[in-house]
Scaffold this motif. Sequence first.
Motif, mmCIF file in Angstrom:
data_model
loop_
_atom_site.group_PDB
_atom_site.id
_atom_site.type_symbol
_atom_site.label_atom_id
_atom_site.label_comp_id
_atom_site.label_asym_id
_atom_site.label_seq_id
_atom_site.Cartn_x
_atom_site.Cartn_y
_atom_site.Cartn_z
ATOM 1 N N ILE A 1 -11.004 -22.581 35.020
ATOM 2 C CA ILE A 1 -10.259 -23.425 34.072
ATOM 3 C C ILE A 1 -8.763 -23.370 34.355
ATOM 4 O O ILE A 1 -8.203 -22.316 34.649
ATOM 5 C CB ILE A 1 -10.539 -22.956 32.634
ATOM 6 N N VAL A 2 -8.123 -24.528 34.263
ATOM 7 C CA VAL A 2 -6.661 -24.635 34.235
ATOM 8 C C VAL A 2 -6.322 -25.400 32.959
ATOM 9 O O VAL A 2 -6.572 -26.608 32.866
ATOM 10 C CB VAL A 2 -6.116 -25.371 35.469
ATOM 11 N N ALA A 3 -5.789 -24.699 31.958
ATOM 12 C CA ALA A 3 -5.597 -25.332 30.654
ATOM 13 C C ALA A 3 -4.483 -24.623 29.889
ATOM 14 O O ALA A 3 -4.116 -23.490 30.188
ATOM 15 C CB ALA A 3 -6.888 -25.305 29.838
ATOM 16 N N VAL A 4 -3.959 -25.332 28.884
ATOM 17 C CA VAL A 4 -2.977 -24.744 27.975
ATOM 18 C C VAL A 4 -3.706 -23.791 27.039
ATOM 19 O O VAL A 4 -4.775 -24.122 26.513
ATOM 20 C CB VAL A 4 -2.268 -25.851 27.161
ATOM 21 N N PRO A 5 -3.185 -22.601 26.811
ATOM 22 C CA PRO A 5 -3.848 -21.662 25.909
ATOM 23 C C PRO A 5 -4.010 -22.239 24.509
ATOM 24 O O PRO A 5 -3.191 -23.036 24.044
ATOM 25 C CB PRO A 5 -2.903 -20.446 25.897
ATOM 26 N N ASP A 6 -5.095 -21.831 23.876
ATOM 27 C CA ASP A 6 -5.328 -22.211 22.489
ATOM 28 C C ASP A 6 -4.246 -21.583 21.608
ATOM 29 O O ASP A 6 -3.990 -20.386 21.693
ATOM 30 C CB ASP A 6 -6.718 -21.735 22.049
ATOM 31 N N VAL A 7 -3.600 -22.392 20.785
ATOM 32 C CA VAL A 7 -2.463 -21.915 19.992
ATOM 33 C C VAL A 7 -2.933 -21.477 18.611
ATOM 34 O O VAL A 7 -3.643 -22.214 17.919
ATOM 35 C CB VAL A 7 -1.390 -23.016 19.852
ATOM 36 N N ARG A 8 -2.535 -20.258 18.252
ATOM 37 C CA ARG A 8 -2.759 -19.748 16.898
ATOM 38 C C ARG A 8 -1.393 -19.543 16.242
ATOM 39 O O ARG A 8 -0.505 -18.937 16.832
ATOM 40 C CB ARG A 8 -3.539 -18.429 16.926
ATOM 41 N N VAL A 9 -1.243 -20.062 15.028
ATOM 42 C CA VAL A 9 0.034 -19.990 14.325
ATOM 43 C C VAL A 9 0.058 -18.763 13.426
ATOM 44 O O VAL A 9 -0.858 -18.552 12.628
ATOM 45 C CB VAL A 9 0.274 -21.259 13.486
ATOM 46 N N ALA A 10 1.089 -17.949 13.585
ATOM 47 C CA ALA A 10 1.293 -16.767 12.746
ATOM 48 C C ALA A 10 2.490 -17.019 11.833
ATOM 49 O O ALA A 10 3.577 -17.332 12.305
ATOM 50 C CB ALA A 10 1.536 -15.530 13.607
ATOM 51 N N THR A 11 2.282 -16.921 10.523
ATOM 52 C CA THR A 11 3.339 -17.134 9.542
ATOM 53 C C THR A 11 3.871 -15.786 9.070
ATOM 54 O O THR A 11 3.110 -14.944 8.581
ATOM 55 C CB THR A 11 2.825 -17.936 8.344
ATOM 56 N N ILE A 12 5.181 -15.595 9.216
ATOM 57 C CA ILE A 12 5.846 -14.351 8.834
ATOM 58 C C ILE A 12 6.642 -14.612 7.552
ATOM 59 O O ILE A 12 7.403 -15.579 7.480
ATOM 60 C CB ILE A 12 6.809 -13.851 9.934
ATOM 61 N N THR A 13 6.461 -13.768 6.549
ATOM 62 C CA THR A 13 7.192 -13.876 5.287
ATOM 63 C C THR A 13 7.979 -12.599 5.052
ATOM 64 O O THR A 13 7.419 -11.506 5.132
ATOM 65 C CB THR A 13 6.232 -14.127 4.113
ATOM 66 N N VAL A 14 9.270 -12.764 4.764
ATOM 67 C CA VAL A 14 10.145 -11.623 4.490
ATOM 68 C C VAL A 14 10.690 -11.760 3.074
ATOM 69 O O VAL A 14 11.313 -12.789 2.745
ATOM 70 C CB VAL A 14 11.314 -11.545 5.494
ATOM 71 N N THR A 15 10.427 -10.775 2.213
ATOM 72 C CA THR A 15 10.968 -10.758 0.863
ATOM 73 C C THR A 15 12.035 -9.678 0.773
ATOM 74 O O THR A 15 11.895 -8.587 1.350
ATOM 75 C CB THR A 15 9.872 -10.497 -0.177
ATOM 76 N N ALA A 16 13.116 -10.000 0.051
ATOM 77 C CA ALA A 16 14.237 -9.070 -0.091
ATOM 78 C C ALA A 16 14.403 -8.698 -1.559
ATOM 79 O O ALA A 16 14.281 -9.559 -2.447
ATOM 80 C CB ALA A 16 15.528 -9.704 0.442
ATOM 81 N N ARG A 17 14.687 -7.421 -1.802
ATOM 82 C CA ARG A 17 14.903 -6.952 -3.173
ATOM 83 C C ARG A 17 15.950 -5.844 -3.157
ATOM 84 O O ARG A 17 16.189 -5.207 -2.120
ATOM 85 C CB ARG A 17 13.601 -6.455 -3.789
ATOM 86 N N ALA A 18 16.552 -5.628 -4.310
ATOM 87 C CA ALA A 18 17.537 -4.564 -4.422
ATOM 88 C C ALA A 18 16.843 -3.217 -4.319
ATOM 89 O O ALA A 18 15.683 -3.051 -4.738
ATOM 90 C CB ALA A 18 18.290 -4.679 -5.748
ATOM 91 N N ALA A 19 17.547 -2.256 -3.741
ATOM 92 C CA ALA A 19 16.964 -0.930 -3.541
ATOM 93 C C ALA A 19 16.511 -0.340 -4.867
ATOM 94 O O ALA A 19 17.227 -0.382 -5.872
ATOM 95 C CB ALA A 19 17.985 -0.007 -2.874
ATOM 96 N N GLY A 20 15.281 0.196 -4.876
ATOM 97 C CA GLY A 20 14.755 0.861 -6.057
ATOM 98 C C GLY A 20 14.222 -0.067 -7.121
ATOM 99 O O GLY A 20 13.873 0.389 -8.218
ATOM 100 N N THR A 21 14.135 -1.382 -6.849
ATOM 101 C CA THR A 21 13.617 -2.334 -7.834
ATOM 102 C C THR A 21 12.421 -3.070 -7.246
ATOM 103 O O THR A 21 12.152 -2.998 -6.051
ATOM 104 C CB THR A 21 14.686 -3.361 -8.248
ATOM 105 N N THR A 22 11.732 -3.807 -8.108
ATOM 106 C CA THR A 22 10.583 -4.609 -7.665
ATOM 107 C C THR A 22 10.856 -6.099 -7.788
ATOM 108 O O THR A 22 9.980 -6.905 -7.479
ATOM 109 C CB THR A 22 9.336 -4.252 -8.494
ATOM 110 N N ASN A 23 12.034 -6.468 -8.259
ATOM 111 C CA ASN A 23 12.369 -7.881 -8.447
ATOM 112 C C ASN A 23 12.798 -8.500 -7.121
ATOM 113 O O ASN A 23 13.750 -8.040 -6.489
ATOM 114 C CB ASN A 23 13.492 -8.037 -9.476
ATOM 115 N N VAL A 24 12.101 -9.538 -6.716
ATOM 116 C CA VAL A 24 12.416 -10.234 -5.473
ATOM 117 C C VAL A 24 13.659 -11.102 -5.677
ATOM 118 O O VAL A 24 13.710 -11.933 -6.588
ATOM 119 C CB VAL A 24 11.229 -11.091 -5.007
ATOM 120 N N ARG A 25 14.662 -10.908 -4.830
ATOM 121 C CA ARG A 25 15.910 -11.675 -4.918
ATOM 122 C C ARG A 25 15.936 -12.853 -3.940
ATOM 123 O O ARG A 25 16.704 -13.790 -4.137
ATOM 124 C CB ARG A 25 17.095 -10.759 -4.619
#
Length: 557
Positions: A368-392
């Motif tokens: 085979i000579v072909a383009v690789p099958d593409v799998r999409v990976a979604t990265i999510t980054v949440t930020a919060r103040a140190a020592g808290t659980t509230n997402v800013r």
Amino acid sequence: MSFSNGGVDTFDPGKGYIGVRLQQGVPLLDRDWNELEDIRRHFERELRRRHIGEGVPGLDGFRISPADADDDVVIEPGGLAADGYDLVNREGVLLSEQGDRTPLPAGDVALYLEAWVERVTSAEDPALGNPQDINMETCVRDRLRWAVRCAVRPEVPPPGTYLLAEIERPADARRVTAEMIRDRRRTRLNLAEAVDRLAGAEVRLGALEETARRIQSDLDTVKQDLSRLLWDVNIDYENQMLYFGWEQDFVVTVTDRFGAPVPNAELLCTADWGALSPAVSVTDAAGRARMSFTGVASPAAPPPADLGKLHRIGQKVAAHALQEQAQGLAAVEYAKVRFDPDELEIISRYSPPGVFDDISAALPLTPIVAVPDVRVATITVTARAAGTTNVRGTGCLQFQVGFWVFDWARSKIIEAISGVRVGSRIGDLLRQGIVEDGFDSGKVAQRLPFTLQGIGDDIQLALKRSLFTDPDVGDDLLHRGGKLGQVIAQEATAAIGARTNQAVVTLLQQFADSPEIPLDETDARAARTEIVQRASQITAGFAQSQRQLFTATRLGG
């Protein structure tokens, strides 16, 4: 009526005259007098048309209201400006008692007002004959007249008329109710009232502006507070398109809404596919943190030794990619890609579950000579103040990972079995079964294990030549290729079995069809059954032996 100029008016609005100037010592003509009056009327009418508009000064003038009678409505008294005229209805009148003096027609109806100028002489008004003194008619009069008429839909009122109301009533209804009347007049067309309304609106607007200023001041304060509470999470990266196994760094920058960096912000990084390192981080004084993504099927980041091997594996694949495309990954010549035995085991370890299922289904005829099958990976980054659980703040990015393992493995199976010439070797064996009086299937079955063993030994060599950079590695290193190596070896063996059976069926049928070979259709079927069953048993044994060897190697045997 007696007028000079044959009774034709001399006023022409296109000439732009605005008045008449009388000279001394000349005849005084009625047409000059009349043109002066026509000029005055023209400018007065144009003023009303262009600058005052059409409508009633209050609320009631010429309003259409229900009547206490069938097929009729009341035209309420009052004034109305329309088509440049100031019209007056001095007392309420029924529709059927004015104009055409007809009842309201059935169906949906538009009621409109039509105005015109009527010439009045002493015949209609005897006072114009001046009976009190000279007893003759000197001047006639022009009187403004109006009538309310009906247009039954889909007819529309003619140009120059004024729409008062629309009436929609069921076909079986004779009496008009208020709900059936839709008023179309412009009301409160009154300069004095408009000035009073404007003055009141200006007072209210001033109060609203003051309130708005206070609200804006409060909002600015709230906005500043929110800007410090809510953060922007920006993610920078160099390459969004990766090959399976590659690692890509990305930098997370956290700022408040004023653009000021946020130090010591806790970052939690998650991915729906692939491995992250580290999953939790803290921003530095510049509000930044460096993280990495690896395009493998692993819940945790691979150890450094494995990361090095995965990167080397990805480089080998990229080295055999065709010219880069404008967008996305390029096609890969899989037949040219070879690895070391330990790299094969790494590929097995980090490939997604189930990727090797049905790997031999519908094998192609050539690598085979072909383009690789593409799998999409979604990265999510949440930020919060140190020592808290509230997402800013939250940031997101996507990597496109070219998963090439499936097509690479299929190419290796095809490459290996194509080099061992299964069809020709089975053909040589079957021709040894041709004897003078027929076909000796027992002789072929007796020699079949040796032929298949030879093919099996050759396939092992062919696999090592196809898979590994160094084809002279020992069989034990082949067996260390993990799940991927085992699947390739087993599927190659299964493909040999399938090709063996296909060759047996095809050649025996050719023998039976050939007049030069003493083999009839019945004997061919019997020989085919015996040899195919024997070949299937042998290749199944080979596959079982390979499975045991790979399992023993994984268990340290």
